[in-house]
Design a protein around this motif. Structure first.
Motif, PDB file in Angstrom:
ATOM      1  N   PHE A  24       0.832  -1.200   0.000  1.00 38.86           N
ATOM      2  CA  PHE A  24       0.000   0.000   0.000  1.00 38.86           C
ATOM      3  C   PHE A  24       0.871   1.256   0.000  1.00 38.86           C
ATOM      4  O   PHE A  24       0.590   2.217  -0.719  1.00 38.86           O
ATOM      5  N   ARG A  25       1.918   1.238   0.792  1.00 44.38           N
ATOM      6  CA  ARG A  25       2.808   2.399   0.856  1.00 44.38           C
ATOM      7  C   ARG A  25       3.534   2.621  -0.466  1.00 44.38           C
ATOM      8  O   ARG A  25       3.706   3.766  -0.902  1.00 44.38           O
ATOM      9  N   LYS A  26       3.929   1.555  -1.112  1.00 42.74           N
ATOM     10  CA  LYS A  26       4.596   1.683  -2.413  1.00 42.74           C
ATOM     11  C   LYS A  26       3.637   2.199  -3.478  1.00 42.74           C
ATOM     12  O   LYS A  26       4.029   2.936  -4.383  1.00 42.74           O
ATOM     13  N   ASP A  27       2.363   1.803  -3.371  1.00 41.34           N
ATOM     14  CA  ASP A  27       1.363   2.267  -4.332  1.00 41.34           C
ATOM     15  C   ASP A  27       0.978   3.721  -4.099  1.00 41.34           C
ATOM     16  O   ASP A  27       0.394   4.363  -4.990  1.00 41.34           O
ATOM     17  N   ASN A  28       1.280   4.246  -2.899  1.00 41.87           N
ATOM     18  CA  ASN A  28       0.890   5.617  -2.550  1.00 41.87           C
ATOM     19  C   ASN A  28       2.073   6.361  -1.938  1.00 41.87           C
ATOM     20  O   ASN A  28       2.033   6.772  -0.770  1.00 41.87           O
ATOM     21  N   PRO A  29       3.142   6.554  -2.694  1.00 40.52           N
ATOM     22  CA  PRO A  29       4.366   7.157  -2.135  1.00 40.52           C
ATOM     23  C   PRO A  29       4.220   8.630  -1.789  1.00 40.52           C
ATOM     24  O   PRO A  29       5.045   9.182  -1.063  1.00 40.52           O
ATOM     25  N   HIS A  64      -8.845  13.469  10.963  1.00 35.62           N
ATOM     26  CA  HIS A  64      -9.572  14.565  10.354  1.00 35.62           C
ATOM     27  C   HIS A  64     -10.672  14.028   9.435  1.00 35.62           C
ATOM     28  O   HIS A  64     -11.742  14.641   9.315  1.00 35.62           O
ATOM     29  N   LYS A  65     -10.414  12.893   8.796  1.00 37.03           N
ATOM     30  CA  LYS A  65     -11.389  12.338   7.852  1.00 37.03           C
ATOM     31  C   LYS A  65     -12.047  11.077   8.405  1.00 37.03           C
ATOM     32  O   LYS A  65     -13.241  11.060   8.641  1.00 37.03           O
ATOM     33  N   GLU A  74     -10.002  -7.054  -0.158  1.00 36.96           N
ATOM     34  CA  GLU A  74     -11.116  -6.219  -0.606  1.00 36.96           C
ATOM     35  C   GLU A  74     -11.171  -4.893   0.137  1.00 36.96           C
ATOM     36  O   GLU A  74     -11.443  -3.838  -0.445  1.00 36.96           O
ATOM     37  N   SER A  75     -10.905  -4.922   1.458  1.00 34.94           N
ATOM     38  CA  SER A  75     -10.928  -3.678   2.233  1.00 34.94           C
ATOM     39  C   SER A  75      -9.790  -2.747   1.829  1.00 34.94           C
ATOM     40  O   SER A  75      -9.959  -1.530   1.793  1.00 34.94           O
ATOM     41  N   PHE A  76      -8.619  -3.313   1.503  1.00 31.71           N
ATOM     42  CA  PHE A  76      -7.511  -2.483   1.021  1.00 31.71           C
ATOM     43  C   PHE A  76      -7.864  -1.852  -0.323  1.00 31.71           C
ATOM     44  O   PHE A  76      -7.585  -0.668  -0.558  1.00 31.71           O
ATOM     45  N   GLN A  77      -8.478  -2.639  -1.206  1.00 35.25           N
ATOM     46  CA  GLN A  77      -8.850  -2.115  -2.523  1.00 35.25           C
ATOM     47  C   GLN A  77      -9.907  -1.028  -2.396  1.00 35.25           C
ATOM     48  O   GLN A  77      -9.886  -0.022  -3.120  1.00 35.25           O
ATOM     49  N   GLU A  82     -11.194   4.866  -2.529  1.00 35.45           N
ATOM     50  CA  GLU A  82     -11.647   6.063  -1.815  1.00 35.45           C
ATOM     51  C   GLU A  82     -10.596   7.159  -1.857  1.00 35.45           C
ATOM     52  O   GLU A  82     -10.911   8.337  -2.059  1.00 35.45           O
ATOM     53  N   LEU A  83      -9.327   6.780  -1.677  1.00 36.61           N
ATOM     54  CA  LEU A  83      -8.253   7.775  -1.702  1.00 36.61           C
ATOM     55  C   LEU A  83      -8.094   8.372  -3.094  1.00 36.61           C
ATOM     56  O   LEU A  83      -7.834   9.570  -3.237  1.00 36.61           O
ATOM     57  N   ARG A  84      -8.245   7.555  -4.118  1.00 33.55           N
ATOM     58  CA  ARG A  84      -8.150   8.081  -5.478  1.00 33.55           C
ATOM     59  C   ARG A  84      -9.278   9.063  -5.767  1.00 33.55           C
ATOM     60  O   ARG A  84      -9.072  10.104  -6.383  1.00 33.55           O
ATOM     61  N   ALA A  85     -10.488   8.722  -5.318  1.00 33.62           N
ATOM     62  CA  ALA A  85     -11.618   9.627  -5.514  1.00 33.62           C
ATOM     63  C   ALA A  85     -11.411  10.923  -4.749  1.00 33.62           C
ATOM     64  O   ALA A  85     -11.702  12.015  -5.243  1.00 33.62           O
ATOM     65  N   SER A  86     -10.877  10.818  -3.523  1.00 28.49           N
ATOM     66  CA  SER A  86     -10.605  11.999  -2.720  1.00 28.49           C
ATOM     67  C   SER A  86      -9.558  12.877  -3.385  1.00 28.49           C
ATOM     68  O   SER A  86      -9.655  14.102  -3.374  1.00 28.49           O
TER      69      SER A  86
END
Length: 241
Positions: A24-29, A64-65, A74-77, A82-86
């Motif tokens: 997850f961290r590598k996908d969202n550096p 904050h959110k 599935e929960s990670f996906q 959600e983060l991409r939409a945000s």
């Protein structure tokens, strides 16, 4: 955006949680992550559970959110979506800013070793025997060599510069009162609190109080600091006191 990560305990996870979080961290550096500071207010807190029971204690987590429970792929996906939409909804500049809240706190612990004191002496040139020689310390009325006061103060500065308010803050004023000595081997806990602020056109001027206690719970120093926080890097949520 600051992401807090907490692992639940007390069960045998059916998947490699550390490996999945690392992915997850590598996908969202572009995100900033914290692991051990449960008292920190983050944008999201991710609670990584080992199974679908999701029995982790989340009552002390402040976000904050939102606080998100993760227990399978599935929960990670779902979180990723959600983060991409945000990210699409928020301007890029806003997502890069550190959001601060009045009364927010940050803490850290550190055990000060003899090697730390000797390294600090070499770095600064302050090789006073009060900090390095037992006989000199005894003659000066102390149990053993003292940790440099400025070493302790620099730990307060490090906490402010990296956690609260965080990267990009500029020191304007800093006052420290030294109350008790600290010796090699002592463990200190530093806590910084955001007390008040004044708002200018392009920046905030924040007032922060800090305290430092030893392993016995005794206060060893207190700090007040004024920090200049540019609006290009910081947002203060709520009204000033």
């Amino acid at each position: 955006m600051i992401i807090g990560i907490k692992y639940c305990g007390g069960c045998n996870p059916f998947y490699n949680r550390a490996k999945r979080v690392e992915k997850f961290r590598k996908d969202n550096p572009e995100l900033e992550y914290v692991n051990s500071a449960e008292d920190m207010v983050c944008d999201y807190w991710l609670v990584v559970c080992g199974c679908s029971r999701r029995c982790a204690d989340i009552k002390n987590l402040n976000a904050h959110k939102k606080v998100v429970l993760l227990w399978d792929e599935e929960s990670f996906q779902s979180l990723q979506g959600e983060l991409r939409a945000s990210g699409k909804e928020e301007p890029e500049k806003a997502r890069e800013k550190r959001i601060l809240s009045l009364c927010e706190e940050a803490s850290m612990k550190r055990t000060i070793s003899r090697e730390d004191a000797e390294c600090f002496a070499r770095l600064t040139g302050d090789e006073s025997k009060l900090h390095l020689d037992e006989q000199t310390a005894l003659k000066a009325g102390f149990e053993r060599p003292l940790v440099h006061g400025m070493l302790l103060d620099s730990l307060v500065s490090a906490l402010m510069g990296t956690r609260l308010p965080g990267s990009g803050t500029v020191y304007v004023e800093h006052n420290t009162r030294f109350i008790r000595p600290v010796y090699w081997g002592d463990t200190v806990e530093i806590t910084v609190r955001f007390v008040s602020f004044e708002e200018e056109d392009d920046h905030y001027m924040g007032l922060f109080y800090g305290t430092c206690k030893n392993q016995l719970g005794q206060r060893i120093l207190s700090v007040s600091s004024r920090q200049k926080m540019m609006k290009t890097l910081f947002i203060v949520a709520g009204e000033k006191e």
